[in-house]
Write an enzyme that holds these catalytic residues in place. Sequence first.
Site, PDB file in Angstrom:
ATOM      1  N   CYS A 102       1.039   3.545   2.071  1.00 41.05           N
ATOM      2  CA  CYS A 102       1.470   1.882   2.390  1.00 41.05           C
ATOM      3  C   CYS A 102       0.624   1.057   3.410  1.00 41.05           C
ATOM      4  O   CYS A 102       0.032  -0.348   3.087  1.00 41.05           O
ATOM      5  CB  CYS A 102       3.156   2.176   3.013  1.00 41.05           C
TER       6      CYS A 102
ATOM      7  N   HIS B 210       5.085  -2.940   8.250  1.00 45.42           N
ATOM      8  CA  HIS B 210       4.781  -2.183   8.988  1.00 45.42           C
ATOM      9  C   HIS B 210       2.518  -1.981   8.858  1.00 45.42           C
ATOM     10  O   HIS B 210       1.526  -1.526   8.978  1.00 45.42           O
ATOM     11  CB  HIS B 210       4.568  -0.843   6.974  1.00 45.42           C
TER      12      HIS B 210
HETATM   13 CA    CA Z   1       4.493   2.321  -0.839  1.00 46.33          CA
END
Ligand code: CA
Length: 511
Positions: free
Chosen positions: A76, A131
């Site tokens: 990610c 993130h």
């Molecule tokens: Ca991801």
Amino acid sequence: MKHPSKVHSALLASYFFMIVSATAQRAPNVVVIFADDLGYGDTSCYGATKVRTPHIDQLASEGRRFTDAHAASAVCTPSRYCLLTGEYAFREDYWAPIFLKVGLIVDPNQTTVADVMKRSGYNTACIGKWHLGFGEETPNWNGELKPGPLELGFDYYFGIPVVNSHPPFVYVENHHVVGIDPNDPFVNDEVADTPIHLEKMGINQIGGAKAAHSLYDDTYVGTTLAGKAVSWIKEKKDNPFFLYFATTNIHHPFTPHPQFQGTSQAGRYGDFIHELDWIVGEVTQTLEEEGLAENTLVIFTSDNGGMINLGGQEAWKRGHNQNGDLLGFKFDAWEGGHRVPFIARWPGNIPAGSVSDQLVSNVDLIATLTALTNQELSDNEGPDSFNILPALTGQPKKPIRDHLVLSAFRKTHLSLREGDWMYIPAQAGGGFSSPELGTHGFGGFPAVNFAGQKNSDMENGNIKLEAPKEQLYNLREDFRQTNNVIRDHPEIAEAMKRHLDEIREANGTRL
Ligand code: CA
């Protein structure tokens, strides 16, 4: 010396052309929908049969579907870094997801795709999963979350700061946690009520901030983010806009809104895909209703391949293959880790219902949008990004990319794709494997074994003793990566290994 009247008429002509161009066609809006953990086989237009994705399929039927698109990282956080900066995340030594206490990992002086669009006068927003950290060293959840998206070229940010599986379970808007109250702050050493699935993983919610936490209910995150995206588009529709919309679907925990629960044949995992499809439909319908669809480039893709944790296993048992026929899962250097859906729609510019097998990547966004807005990148901007606009709008005979570096969870598995060949300088997938398929079985051997996938280096879920130390696959002949052919073609592997080393050394230099 040029004849003055000729120069004058040339100037007049170009001036006239500029006026006509400016009035005839406004710069296209750009919406990038970046799904989370959506695998190559997770949508019906890429072959899924246990879920239905009519809105995503419609994007494909009105635009172009890519069959050889890759997230430059199978994880990610580094994947998002690649998309925003056009620089491979491995160059900054980013390999893993980041969590609660990590500051912003993108240098605010670095040019991002949002900066590029700002330079061209666009309104910019990031809505959804961030993130990439907040703050200089560590986020101040009680105070100002700065630097963050707003310091990287976005005019507006709303979303979840880390990931929907980890604390803090709150929304952030611009520089602050939504609903934060100085009289009700976060308390780091206090553990609040933690959802059961997180307790099993040993992850605790941080305490305090009851009011802010109460505004977050993971069953309603998808619909909340969709609503924010729709209202931002409506608000900004009169001028060119760039929306980076990073959904939390379909990252675990699979928490679809009640209206999607039980609607798929692949359990909660499939229901969460159904919610994602609805989210895509909300965006495309808004573009349609506002008369923006014709002049908007929509790109839909995913940050990495599908996973096979508990929900993924349930879906698999029901006949749903997250990554289609590809080997491996999220976190892997194998294709299942990083080959992802990629659809682009721009009516009148991208042929409807077309398919492309060009090698493209999310790291290419910055160079592509730079070209779309008639700009140029300087040498230190987006050094690993290629302009794939010709592959969106046409069918170039030659590959735009002759190579692509792909990173997995483990540094040992930084791999190279070149033409039909994939070289992995180590054994197995390099994923985030756990020893058993328990609460959170990841990629790597157990998952591959569970899924019954075949590879010549493996037997009963283990690497054979005699297996080569490195891997080479010809993806044209063997896209399932069933057969490691490195012993048949040592010279190809050797050349690719050298090329990979050269690319590592070309740090910061445009390739
Ligand atoms: Ca991801």
